[in-house]
Scaffold this active site. Sequence first.
Site, PDB file in Angstrom:
ATOM      1  CB  CYS A 113     -33.019  14.470   2.224  1.00  0.00           C
ATOM      2  SG  CYS A 113     -33.691  14.845   3.785  1.00  0.00           S
ATOM      3  CG  PHE A 251     -24.611  -5.536   4.776  1.00  0.00           C
ATOM      4  CD1 PHE A 251     -23.890  -5.000   3.989  1.00  0.00           C
ATOM      5  CD2 PHE A 251     -24.332  -5.440   6.098  1.00  0.00           C
ATOM      6  CE1 PHE A 251     -23.501  -3.861   4.274  1.00  0.00           C
ATOM      7  CE2 PHE A 251     -23.673  -4.376   6.816  1.00  0.00           C
ATOM      8  CZ  PHE A 251     -23.073  -3.392   5.783  1.00  0.00           C
ATOM      9  CB  VAL A 252     -30.769  -8.899   2.415  1.00  0.00           C
ATOM     10  CG1 VAL A 252     -31.461 -10.099   1.699  1.00  0.00           C
ATOM     11  CG2 VAL A 252     -31.327  -8.522   3.640  1.00  0.00           C
ATOM     12  NE  ARG A 254     -29.592 -16.601  -4.492  1.00  0.00           N
ATOM     13  CZ  ARG A 254     -30.618 -17.276  -4.112  1.00  0.00           C
ATOM     14  NH1 ARG A 254     -30.646 -18.229  -2.732  1.00  0.00           N
ATOM     15  NH2 ARG A 254     -32.069 -16.985  -4.562  1.00  0.00           N
TER      16      ARG A 254
END
Length: 276
Positions: A113, A251-252, A254
């Site tokens: 953190c 959620f990048v 292919r």
Amino acid sequence: MRRDVEVPAVRRTGPTEDVMVREEPLTVRLAARGGPGTPVWTTLRTPGHDLDLALGWCVAEGLVRSLSDVVDVHHCTTEDGAPDANTVTVRLDRTELEDLDRLRRAGASTAACGLCGRDELHRLLDRCPPAPRTGVRVRVTVLHDLADELVRHQPLFATTGGCHAAALAGASGHLLAVREDVGRHNAVDAVVGAVTRAGEQGDVLLLSGRAGYELVAKAVAARIPVVASVGAATDLAAGTAEAAGITLVTFVGRDHGGTVLTHADRLDLQPTGAHR
């Protein structure tokens, strides 16, 4: 500016020669022109890019907007004159330092953190008013390419499986810098610091894992208009991105393609030409 002190980022231990990522404390000191350094922050980090980390933290705290705000960033020395690998001084181009009490943490931040010890998290945004740059457009296929490229620039993770990564790139997909660290917030600070030291400005911040509030807040401070993460985002991160005018994509990759959470108008969702 002086170069980083060379410190191995991994440690081999045990009869089976396990390779583990290093985790050590780093103290950041601030100084004005001609003044003494004052300790203001301690974090647990992976050694190796301490000057970038310290400078990027100053950007996140609203102390630095560009390299012109900084006189020098350097490791301190011990009483016997040897380099102190765990203490860095950032000398700012100002005559005096103001309001240092708000920067000091109650104890050391953990690697989990970057905002531990703060009374109110939203004050970071208050000090860095939302001002994302306009005129930046990014093809979604560029985000897919960057996610693939990020994996190829994570040697510490490939060796140890124990750290996070952050990358900064231009809108066309040109990779500017990648930094790894045991703390996801440290990785972001370090990559912002690296690009700032180079006198450049990133358009896309790519995260190797989750997009939490503190990482989006750092993007606001660094005026980065697009944040993309391989993992999910928290609700506070999405709300902050929406309010600050930042495009947030999660959620990048292919396989999934990505989920656009905020300000989709900055993205070109249609591929143009053959995908690399």
